[in-house]
Design a protein around this motif. Sequence first.
Motif, PDB file in Angstrom:
ATOM      1  N   TYR A 126       0.812  -1.213   0.000  1.00 49.98           N
ATOM      2  CA  TYR A 126       0.000   0.000   0.000  1.00 49.98           C
ATOM      3  C   TYR A 126       0.850   1.270   0.000  1.00 49.98           C
ATOM      4  N   ASP A 127       2.033   1.212   0.594  1.00 50.53           N
ATOM      5  CA  ASP A 127       2.889   2.394   0.579  1.00 50.53           C
ATOM      6  C   ASP A 127       3.335   2.740  -0.834  1.00 50.53           C
ATOM      7  N   LEU A 128       3.661   1.719  -1.630  1.00 56.30           N
ATOM      8  CA  LEU A 128       4.058   1.971  -3.021  1.00 56.30           C
ATOM      9  C   LEU A 128       2.884   2.486  -3.844  1.00 56.30           C
ATOM     10  N   ALA A 129       1.699   1.923  -3.619  1.00 55.93           N
ATOM     11  CA  ALA A 129       0.521   2.401  -4.340  1.00 55.93           C
ATOM     12  C   ALA A 129       0.203   3.839  -3.963  1.00 55.93           C
ATOM     13  N   TYR A 130       0.355   4.164  -2.670  1.00 58.71           N
ATOM     14  CA  TYR A 130       0.088   5.530  -2.205  1.00 58.71           C
ATOM     15  C   TYR A 130       1.061   6.514  -2.853  1.00 58.71           C
ATOM     16  N   ASN A 131       2.312   6.181  -2.892  1.00 55.52           N
ATOM     17  CA  ASN A 131       3.309   7.057  -3.509  1.00 55.52           C
ATOM     18  C   ASN A 131       3.113   7.165  -5.024  1.00 55.52           C
ATOM     19  N   GLU A 132       2.670   6.076  -5.615  1.00 55.40           N
ATOM     20  CA  GLU A 132       2.481   6.077  -7.069  1.00 55.40           C
ATOM     21  C   GLU A 132       1.354   7.007  -7.492  1.00 55.40           C
TER      22      GLU A 132
END
Length: 742
Positions: free
Chosen positions: A321-327
């Motif tokens: 979820y952190d990568l999706a949030y940053n993306e």
Amino acid sequence: MAVNTQSFSLMLAHIGNPLTRVLGCAAMLCSCLTLLHTTELQAAEKSIKNSVSASAPKTDLEDKFYRQALYFYFAGDYGAALRQISLNRQRKEIYSDRSQLFEAGLQVSIGLHEQATQTLAQFEQQQANTSTQTTANNSTNTNSSKTKSATSPTELLLIALLQLSEQQIEHGDIDAAKLTLGRITTLLPDYVEQYHVLNQLAYWPDTSPLTAQVQQSTSEDDQPPASSSVAYIALNQALLHMKQQQYSAAQPILIELKSQQWQPPKINFWQQLFNPFVEPDIFDDNDELLPEVKDALLQQQAINDYAKLLLAQLYVANKQYDLAYNELSDFPEQSPYAESALFLFAYSAQQQQHYDMSFKLLSLLQQQYPYSNLAWQAALLTAKQVSEQQSLAQGLTLYQQAEQLYLQKIVEIKGFAETVSTISNVTDFASKTVDQQTPSLATKSDALELILTERFSTDSPWLKKALNDPQLATDYHTLLSLDLLSDNVQKQQINSQWLKDTLALNTQRQARVIEQQKQLAYTEMINTLDEQKQRIAKIIDQAEAEQNAQVFADPSQQQWIDRIDASQARLTTLATQRNIDDEQQRLDRIKGVLQWQLQQTLPQRLWQHKKSLKQLTTQLEQLERQANRFSALSSNTRLLSDFELRQQQTQTDINSTNVNITGLRDKTDRDIRGKMSIFTQQQQYTLQQLLLTTRHQMANVLEQMSQADTAPINPFSANESAVNKSTESDSTVVESAAQGAR
């Protein structure tokens, strides 16, 4: 080349609904059809322009009429170009390979897909025979294999097979398309991208075999320029990997696509040679981007946005979820995929414990997309978050608001379903903005409009949502096409009626002319003119033979001639009685002067009489032709019968076409109503399930509130229960999002 962003957004419109997973992937592939049409036109144009060395010999007359069709094509009048090709074949018996391929492309352009399929199938068979013969001839000559014509039978056969497979895909005949693509063994570099896209369409969701061997280019100039279709092929490949849960294979493709930049057209060698400082032609005379450059930039931005969204879905499916949030933190607000990106961003923020951000994003999603399934799910997520993170009372309030929302939408969808079932014409949902155009802007051309240039638009939010289904949108487009065809048939009906009235007027005129001509004595008039002609001809012959100008004397001169003859007779009588030398000399002088005057005017009068004879001859011929026409008209009173039979046959065809159009329109109308009924039932079912879930959650909240009022406070157990329920709910949402991404 236009970007079909709507087709991309169709797949993501219901990302939370697992039922749309397969439809979403198909919609992604359907977006590449626009590329196929562009590639097809480019290939056809290339074949047209380089058809000087075509296999079939052509004459100057053939080239003239073929160029006439080309003129209409480049002027944008595809209907006139198709009619010219048809006239060349029917009247001039001109129908070469290039004309046949050109006709198939025109039929595709104006929507005659069935006729185009037949034309391409016939053309493909002819080119297969020609290619076999050419291969046999080249096997005996080693030097001929080194030369390649731009319009060789091999390339024409390749174009025909690609276009034929595209038509078969358009008609849903996937098995036939696979067989057609399997017949392609050698692939030229210019058609690699089109071949890849067609294989992906035919074999989706399976991996396409791609059995054709690509022919290597001999020089760098022959390499095809990079186009955005390569990116579409890569997106389709990434979708296929995600569907098969091969996330590690899809991730590098999406990472590369999301950062891909648009490249201006390359400068060729000769431009660089003569002008080392030359730059690509991007701006117009007003220092503004060219339309094709703007379109390419929009297309590239759409590719980047879609790749970012797919990458975020991949991260959510892997619980990163952190990568999706940053993306998604810098995702464009005006992107056509903003709805799905907003939902994923809000969900990722919630999983990252950015609750304020998640609450605002979920509220924004509900405000901007009130009829979206994602917005309905956002209402549940918002109520769940508030009940867990703030207070049960506030969460209960949001659950009640969600319940009212679902009840309101259920009432709306039922009213919409009732309207659909009772409305007389499903196209009545169309927005009225198109009809409110200025009358002066209406077309004044009498030519038939063969190409449908407008799309169906509506102000009904439920119908807008239903039109996300490509099949339903195609049905509405079919209705618009049928209406356009009906208008054209009505114009033909008016022309047929005008022809019928004209034939009736000509029949009456024929009878009236016959009656009038009977009162004219053609025989006496012809005899009179013939006598005048013979008399003038006799005078001319006498003047030319004797060179005697007295035949052209006017009345005054003729009077002098008569007086001179009378005086000469008297002098002859008096010659026996006295000397008449003086009188004879005076008479001779007068006679000489008169003769001199007549001789001076002889050429002029001879020319005038010849001119009169010619005019009289022309009048006599016209009178004889008129007499002959009258004779033929009098003997053939049914001269217009052939035209009347043709008009009656045309009227029969028009009536039959009207019946067929009406029947097809009724069938399409019934299909639309059936699909709309299924859509409304699905929406009601979705809302009922959400309503049931909401009431269950409300019951749980009420139960927790009652337990909190009666039991001692144990913060650890309450938090643990909330965390457990949150984990269960989050896993459900993750599964739904992952299914939507795949």
